[in-house]
Design a protein around this motif. Structure first.
Motif, PDB file in Angstrom:
ATOM      1  N   VAL A   1      -8.985 -75.265   3.930  1.00 25.06           N
ATOM      2  CA  VAL A   1      -8.407 -74.308   2.981  1.00 25.06           C
ATOM      3  C   VAL A   1      -7.807 -73.122   3.742  1.00 25.06           C
ATOM      4  O   VAL A   1      -8.262 -72.768   4.833  1.00 25.06           O
ATOM      5  N   GLN A   2      -6.788 -72.528   3.130  1.00 27.07           N
ATOM      6  CA  GLN A   2      -6.164 -71.339   3.713  1.00 27.07           C
ATOM      7  C   GLN A   2      -6.679 -70.098   3.004  1.00 27.07           C
ATOM      8  O   GLN A   2      -6.616 -69.989   1.782  1.00 27.07           O
ATOM      9  N   VAL A   3      -7.192 -69.164   3.796  1.00 23.66           N
ATOM     10  CA  VAL A   3      -7.584 -67.850   3.282  1.00 23.66           C
ATOM     11  C   VAL A   3      -6.753 -66.829   4.036  1.00 23.66           C
ATOM     12  O   VAL A   3      -6.724 -66.821   5.254  1.00 23.66           O
ATOM     13  N   SER A   4      -6.050 -65.989   3.311  1.00 22.12           N
ATOM     14  CA  SER A   4      -5.067 -65.081   3.927  1.00 22.12           C
ATOM     15  C   SER A   4      -4.095 -65.924   4.743  1.00 22.12           C
ATOM     16  O   SER A   4      -3.447 -66.796   4.210  1.00 22.12           O
ATOM     17  N   SER A   5      -4.039 -65.695   6.066  1.00 17.16           N
ATOM     18  CA  SER A   5      -3.093 -66.448   6.903  1.00 17.16           C
ATOM     19  C   SER A   5      -3.805 -67.410   7.832  1.00 17.16           C
ATOM     20  O   SER A   5      -3.250 -67.839   8.838  1.00 17.16           O
ATOM     21  N   ARG A   6      -5.005 -67.799   7.498  1.00 15.81           N
ATOM     22  CA  ARG A   6      -5.843 -68.569   8.402  1.00 15.81           C
ATOM     23  C   ARG A   6      -6.383 -69.813   7.699  1.00 15.81           C
ATOM     24  O   ARG A   6      -6.849 -69.744   6.558  1.00 15.81           O
ATOM     25  N   MET A   7      -6.334 -70.960   8.379  1.00 19.88           N
ATOM     26  CA  MET A   7      -6.926 -72.190   7.875  1.00 19.88           C
ATOM     27  C   MET A   7      -8.372 -72.287   8.362  1.00 19.88           C
ATOM     28  O   MET A   7      -8.649 -72.080   9.546  1.00 19.88           O
ATOM     29  N   ILE A   8      -9.264 -72.612   7.443  1.00 22.64           N
ATOM     30  CA  ILE A   8     -10.678 -72.706   7.798  1.00 22.64           C
ATOM     31  C   ILE A   8     -11.286 -73.945   7.139  1.00 22.64           C
ATOM     32  O   ILE A   8     -10.773 -74.439   6.144  1.00 22.64           O
ATOM     33  N   PRO A   9     -12.393 -74.461   7.689  1.00 19.35           N
ATOM     34  CA  PRO A   9     -13.101 -75.550   7.009  1.00 19.35           C
ATOM     35  C   PRO A   9     -13.671 -75.049   5.687  1.00 19.35           C
ATOM     36  O   PRO A   9     -14.036 -73.885   5.566  1.00 19.35           O
ATOM     37  N   PRO A  10     -13.785 -75.918   4.678  1.00 18.97           N
ATOM     38  CA  PRO A  10     -14.075 -75.446   3.320  1.00 18.97           C
ATOM     39  C   PRO A  10     -15.548 -75.340   2.946  1.00 18.97           C
ATOM     40  O   PRO A  10     -15.856 -74.971   1.805  1.00 18.97           O
ATOM     41  N   CYS A  11     -16.493 -75.633   3.848  1.00 18.70           N
ATOM     42  CA  CYS A  11     -17.889 -75.777   3.419  1.00 18.70           C
ATOM     43  C   CYS A  11     -18.460 -74.529   2.748  1.00 18.70           C
ATOM     44  O   CYS A  11     -19.267 -74.632   1.817  1.00 18.70           O
ATOM     45  N   GLY A  12     -18.075 -73.332   3.186  1.00 15.47           N
ATOM     46  CA  GLY A  12     -18.615 -72.121   2.584  1.00 15.47           C
ATOM     47  C   GLY A  12     -18.181 -71.952   1.139  1.00 15.47           C
ATOM     48  O   GLY A  12     -18.992 -71.624   0.260  1.00 15.47           O
ATOM     49  N   HIS A  13     -16.909 -72.179   0.873  1.00 14.63           N
ATOM     50  CA  HIS A  13     -16.407 -72.089  -0.495  1.00 14.63           C
ATOM     51  C   HIS A  13     -17.057 -73.153  -1.374  1.00 14.63           C
ATOM     52  O   HIS A  13     -17.428 -72.890  -2.527  1.00 14.63           O
ATOM     53  N   ILE A  14     -17.219 -74.361  -0.817  1.00 14.98           N
ATOM     54  CA  ILE A  14     -17.854 -75.442  -1.571  1.00 14.98           C
ATOM     55  C   ILE A  14     -19.299 -75.081  -1.905  1.00 14.98           C
ATOM     56  O   ILE A  14     -19.771 -75.296  -3.027  1.00 14.98           O
ATOM     57  N   ALA A  15     -20.029 -74.521  -0.936  1.00 10.22           N
ATOM     58  CA  ALA A  15     -21.426 -74.138  -1.173  1.00 10.22           C
ATOM     59  C   ALA A  15     -21.520 -73.109  -2.290  1.00 10.22           C
ATOM     60  O   ALA A  15     -22.461 -73.126  -3.099  1.00 10.22           O
ATOM     61  N   GLY A  16     -20.553 -72.204  -2.369  1.00 12.68           N
ATOM     62  CA  GLY A  16     -20.541 -71.227  -3.457  1.00 12.68           C
ATOM     63  C   GLY A  16     -20.391 -71.903  -4.815  1.00 12.68           C
ATOM     64  O   GLY A  16     -21.035 -71.508  -5.793  1.00 12.68           O
ATOM     65  N   ILE A  17     -19.553 -72.943  -4.870  1.00 10.83           N
ATOM     66  CA  ILE A  17     -19.384 -73.698  -6.110  1.00 10.83           C
ATOM     67  C   ILE A  17     -20.689 -74.415  -6.477  1.00 10.83           C
ATOM     68  O   ILE A  17     -21.078 -74.455  -7.657  1.00 10.83           O
ATOM     69  N   TYR A  18     -21.371 -75.001  -5.493  1.00 11.55           N
ATOM     70  CA  TYR A  18     -22.669 -75.630  -5.763  1.00 11.55           C
ATOM     71  C   TYR A  18     -23.614 -74.614  -6.407  1.00 11.55           C
ATOM     72  O   TYR A  18     -24.284 -74.907  -7.407  1.00 11.55           O
ATOM     73  N   ALA A  19     -23.690 -73.425  -5.812  1.00 16.05           N
ATOM     74  CA  ALA A  19     -24.599 -72.398  -6.325  1.00 16.05           C
ATOM     75  C   ALA A  19     -24.215 -71.969  -7.737  1.00 16.05           C
ATOM     76  O   ALA A  19     -25.073 -71.803  -8.608  1.00 16.05           O
ATOM     77  N   GLN A  20     -22.919 -71.777  -7.960  1.00 14.37           N
ATOM     78  CA  GLN A  20     -22.447 -71.363  -9.289  1.00 14.37           C
ATOM     79  C   GLN A  20     -22.752 -72.438 -10.330  1.00 14.37           C
ATOM     80  O   GLN A  20     -23.228 -72.144 -11.436  1.00 14.37           O
ATOM     81  N   ARG A  21     -22.502 -73.692  -9.990  1.00 10.08           N
ATOM     82  CA  ARG A  21     -22.730 -74.803 -10.914  1.00 10.08           C
ATOM     83  C   ARG A  21     -24.221 -74.945 -11.227  1.00 10.08           C
ATOM     84  O   ARG A  21     -24.605 -75.153 -12.381  1.00 10.08           O
TER      85      ARG A  21
END
Length: 367
Positions: free
Chosen positions: A173-193
């Motif tokens: 995923v791209q955040v600002s101008s940088r591409m990063i692996p998505p695991c952190g964003h995915i973990a947030g979705i797990y927690a929210q769900r």
């Protein structure tokens, strides 16, 4: 302590310590940092705590991005552990996992910095993560795809006996101008769900926050090829933003195909460890069996009410059996208590078929 000077009877109001809440969707993030105690898990409840404990983000690392992505997507609690950068990465990861083994408050593992290494090293370490989760049976790995080697990665990881203890996400995923692996964003979705609907619900079809683009635009044809392999795609959907569009583990076993199924049983194991820790050395007889059966039934009924189990009634959704039949004399003589638990996890509706019926009266829709 109160001082008692006159003989007599005194009343004291004692308030028991509250039982810690049983939480799911709590990840441990492992990676490189510029400061902080090595192999010492730190509990964070706010993104702003990261820099105070681990310093400025490492220029080539992804740890801080992953933790920030977790909190921006609904995460509330995370553990962060700094890797020993003086060791070979595999030895450093082993030490970090050993430090996390005794923390029973977490149930997810993310190591965003793994993808910095060569393919073979990544595959060995991600297999190590899956083995760690299987051995403890109380956590689940969120794995990042290699940008150009995801099919090789899936083939190797899915052949492991512990493949059901992890899920693979593609692309970055791209955040600002940088591409990063998505695991952190995915973990947030797990927690929210988990918080909104419970652990039995699939963490999918949810919009990722603080993501502006993807490293690869996944087409329908791409996903038709990747989804059956257990590669969970992130998709940019017109008018709906960037969403998780997959909910499978890496396991080829149909019994463990879906993330919610594996995590449901992981959660049950965690709950049992925590709830029944004090029954060791209790008399192995009827009263103990009743207690175990009663408390497990209450927990399973809560899962049923959340929609985590199939069936229209609790009797169709689960059963719990702890009695003289499961604990005959030879079992009791061995100092063992055996409880049978059967769960019918609800499968996610991956494919919703709409039929158009053409007739004299016009076109009708059938779901």
């Amino acid at each position: 302590m109160t001082s008692y000077l006159i003989p007599g009877i005194y009343r004291e109001d004692l308030f028991p310590k509250p039982i810690p809440e049983f939480l799911t969707g709590v990840p441990a993030f492992i990676g490189f940092a510029s400061q902080g105690t090595i192999n010492q898990p730190e509990r964070l409840t706010l993104w702003t705590q990261f820099s105070a404990r681990f310093g400025e983000p490492a220029s080539e690392g992804y740890l801080s991005d992953a933790v920030q992505g977790f909190f921006s997507n609904g995460g509330h609690i995370a553990y962060v552990i700094r890797l020993n950068d003086t060791l070979e990465i595999e030895a450093a990861l082993e030490q970090a996992l050993e430090a996390l083994a005794t923390i029973n408050a977490l149930d997810l593992i993310c190591v965003p910095d793994l993808v910095r290494f060569d393919v073979e090293t990544v595959l060995r370490m991600q297999t190590q993560l899956l083995e760690h989760c299987q051995a403890l049976n109380d956590r689940f790995a969120i794995l990042d795809a290699l940008p150009t080697q995801v099919l090789v990665q899936q083939t190797r990881l899915s052949s492991s006996e512990c493949a059901a203890f992890g899920a693979l996400y593609f692309p970055w995923v791209q955040v600002s101008s940088r591409m990063i692996p998505p695991c952190g964003h995915i973990a947030g979705i797990y927690a929210q769900r988990d918080r909104d609907l419970g652990v039995g619900q699939t963490p999918a079809n949810i919009r990722l926050e603080e993501v502006v683009d993807l490293s690869v635009a996944v087409s329908d044809a791409d996903q038709a090829r990747l989804n059956p392999l257990g590669i969970n795609c992130l998709r940019s959907l017109p008018g709906r933003g960037i969403r998780i569009w997959g909910g499978r583990t890496l396991s080829p076993d149909a019994n463990w195909r879906y993330i919610n199924m594996r995590r449901l049983f992981v959660t049950l194991a965690r709950w049992c460890d925590r709830t029944f820790a004090d029954v060791a050395f209790e008399p192995n007889e009827f009263r103990l069996w009743v207690r175990i059966e009663r408390e497990l039934t209450a927990f399973c009924e809560a899962l049923f009410r959340q929609g985590a189990l199939q069936g229209s009634t609790p009797a169709e959704a689960f059963y719990v059996k702890c009695d003289a039949e499961t604990n005959p004399p030879e079992v009791r003589d061995a100092g063992t208590v055996i409880t049978e638990i059967g769960l019918a996890p609800a499968s996610p509706a991956e494919f919703i078929v709409v039929r158009l019926i053409h007739g004299n009266a016009g076109v009708a829709f059938a779901f």
